[in-house]
Design an enzyme around this catalytic site. Structure first.
Site, PDB file in Angstrom:
ATOM      1  N   CYS A 459       0.912  -1.443   0.109  1.00  0.00           N
ATOM      2  CA  CYS A 459       0.028   0.273  -0.248  1.00  0.00           C
ATOM      3  C   CYS A 459       0.886   1.214  -0.005  1.00  0.00           C
ATOM      4  CB  CYS A 459      -0.922   0.049   1.313  1.00  0.00           C
ATOM      5  SG  CYS A 459      -0.065  -0.061   2.897  1.00  0.00           S
ATOM      6  N   GLU A 494      -1.896   1.215  -4.530  1.00  0.00           N
ATOM      7  CA  GLU A 494      -1.527  -0.064  -4.567  1.00  0.00           C
ATOM      8  C   GLU A 494      -0.667  -0.835  -5.306  1.00  0.00           C
ATOM      9  OE1 GLU A 494      -2.689  -2.850  -1.019  1.00  0.00           O
ATOM     10  OE2 GLU A 494      -3.055  -0.935  -1.570  1.00  0.00           O
TER      11      GLU A 494
END
Length: 503
Positions: A459, A494
């Protein structure tokens, strides 16, 4: 500091650069005498005065979504970064000074006003768009220019995704220390058509309620004392102050319906003295699980991902974009199951930082055995229950730090799940760490274990790129890098990177 960005004038007016300055940077001359400005006591007057204005061209964006402008100085500055430097993207050129500006697009010419100087860079308000990018659009949300929840609503989605691809490429080169010929070009950022109304969880905040002076119970508590709550929403772009957010455009419609009710109920509870923690602020939870919006952290909810059912507590971590999540799982499975360079089928999977078991369970049908590890005991219990819920018998989960997964122990009494005995040449390790990335200890143990493949979901591509430098030094090569636009309108990325052990 964002009064100008909430309603700036996109004027076609052009400013002439001051003599001796570059065309992309000039001091703005005032046409009339301005009233005196109260300078904050802690303001550092170097290298610019408080509210000094400039006309600048935006070079690029930081990983926080702020525009970067560079101004020529009359004399070199000390470019040693201090503790207050929020980014490693400040310029090492001693004759140039970096300024961060919100709500801009690379290539735009804008008028800005300085409000804070740090050791190696400054922050500025956006006053005016002088020359707008062709990719600039009107934000859907009236609060987009001040609310810190979104950084990119003023940019077309195509340009947002293009910028995210470029950012990941630059991070792997700069923080990963990799040359462009050492790894394949980053693939175009993947997303879906749901660029608003996609987020299935939000956590708006409110600060400590305001109480009338002297109002307190005899026992020193505030129970039953009427008070008022200020803004309920999210932090401003560059401060800790809260913006009141009655409607969040990136949240699902069901969440917004519930948000109006929850806001009213919370304010009413404050006025009636019924808040659970009346002396402190709090964070509200709204989780859309498809069959309603849950606001209690401890209530279990269910969601379906590619015909698999996952049950977890509403307050626990689970990816918050149900539209893109199935594609992400597909690509993790694809990356994990590709035959090795020698042509062998991959047989075993180790899922580190496994959470509620999403990737291990999602990949289980393609492997002989899958083992997951997660430090959160509650998440591990959920992973075990989710495996049983879906009738999956070749997955096991253990509660421990990620480093412990490589201990040669038998899990749950099953002799087929001794990780130390997994065949290295057909074993895949999937990692999905928190934002801070993998620990050095974990990476060193991964190197000692030497699986054939590492599939790394992140992330934060910055820490992923940092960890990639370790993996490459251990003898792995990067097979692919795939960014995802999991949160359109925001700076967040992401990213899936696949590492293959060299022959």
């Amino acid at each position: 500091h964002f009064f100008a960005t909430s309603g700036f004038n996109q004027s076609p007016e052009k400013f002439e650069p001051e003599e001796g300055k570059t065309e992309s940077t000039s001091v703005v001359e005032e046409e009339s005498e301005q009233p005196p400005v109260n300078v904050p006591a802690k303001f550092k007057p170097y290298p610019f005065q408080y509210h000094q204005e400039f006309l600048v061209t935006i070079d690029s964006l930081t990983n926080l979504g702020f525009g970067i402008a560079r101004i020529e100085l009359d004399e070199p500055h000390d470019n040693q970064a201090g503790d207050d430097c929020e980014s490693d993207q400040t310029n090492n050129d001693p004759m140039k000074w970096v300024i961060f500006v919100p709500n801009v697009i690379p290539g735009e010419k804008v008028r800005i006003r300085i409000y804070r100087n740090y050791a190696t860079y400054s922050d500025a308000d956006l006053l005016e768009i002088v020359e707008a990018s062709p990719d600039r659009i009107e934000p859907k949300c009236d609060l987009a220019n001040i609310c810190g929840g979104c950084q990119y609503q003023h940019i077309t989605v195509d340009r947002q995704r293009q910028m995210k691809t470029i950012q990941v490429q630059e991070l792997f080169e700069r923080l990963g220390g990799l040359k462009t010929d050492e790894f394949p070009s980053v693939l175009p950022t993947l997303g879906t058509d749901e660029v608003f109304g996609y987020r299935s969880k939000i956590t708006p905040h409110y600060d400590a309620p305001l109480k009338k002076k002297g109002r307190k119970n005899k026992d020193g508590s505030y129970n039953g004392i009427s008070c008022e709550i200020g803004p309920i929403g999210f932090k401003e772009k560059a401060s800790r102050r809260l913006v009141d957010v009655p409607y969040c455009h990136i949240a699902t419609p069901d969440i917004n319906d519930a948000l109006a009710r929850i806001r009213d109920e919370t304010r009413k509870a404050a006025r009636e003295g019924k808040l659970k923690k009346p002396t402190k602020g709090a964070t509200l939870l709204l989780r859309d699980a498809g069959d309603g919006v849950e606001t209690d952290h401890n209530v279990y909810v269910k969601t379906t991902v590619k015909d698999l059912v996952f049950r977890f507590k509403a307050g626990n971590f689970f990816q918050n974009n149900p539209f893109l999540l199935p594609k992400m799982v597909d690509l993790v499975v694809d990356a994990a199951t590709v035959p090795s360079p020698s042509g062998k089928a991959m047989t075993h999977l180790i899922d580190c930082y496994c959470g509620s078991g999403l990737f291990a369970i999602g990949s289980s049908s393609s492997f002989e055995a899958c083992v997951g590890i997660e430090v959160n005991e509650m998440a591990v219990e959920e992973a075990r229950e989710n495996a049983a819920l879906n009738g999956i018998g070749n997955c096991a989960f253990v509660s421990a730090s990620a480093e412990a997964i490589f201990d040669p122990v038998t899990l749950e009494g099953r002799s087929d799940l001794i990780v130390g005995d997994f065949p290295r040449e057909t074993t895949v390790v999937v990692v999905d760490p928190p934002r801070k990335g993998c620990s050095v200890e974990f990476l060193e143990q991964l190197n000692e274990y030497k699986p054939q493949r590492v599939v790394y979901m992140s992330c934060d591509p910055a820490t992923q790129a940092r960890d990639a430098k370790y993996l490459v030094s251990y003898g792995y090569e990067i097979a692919s890098v795939q960014p995802f636009d999991l949160f359109p309108q925001t700076r967040h990325i992401e990213c899936l990177a696949t590492f293959e052990l060299k022959d």
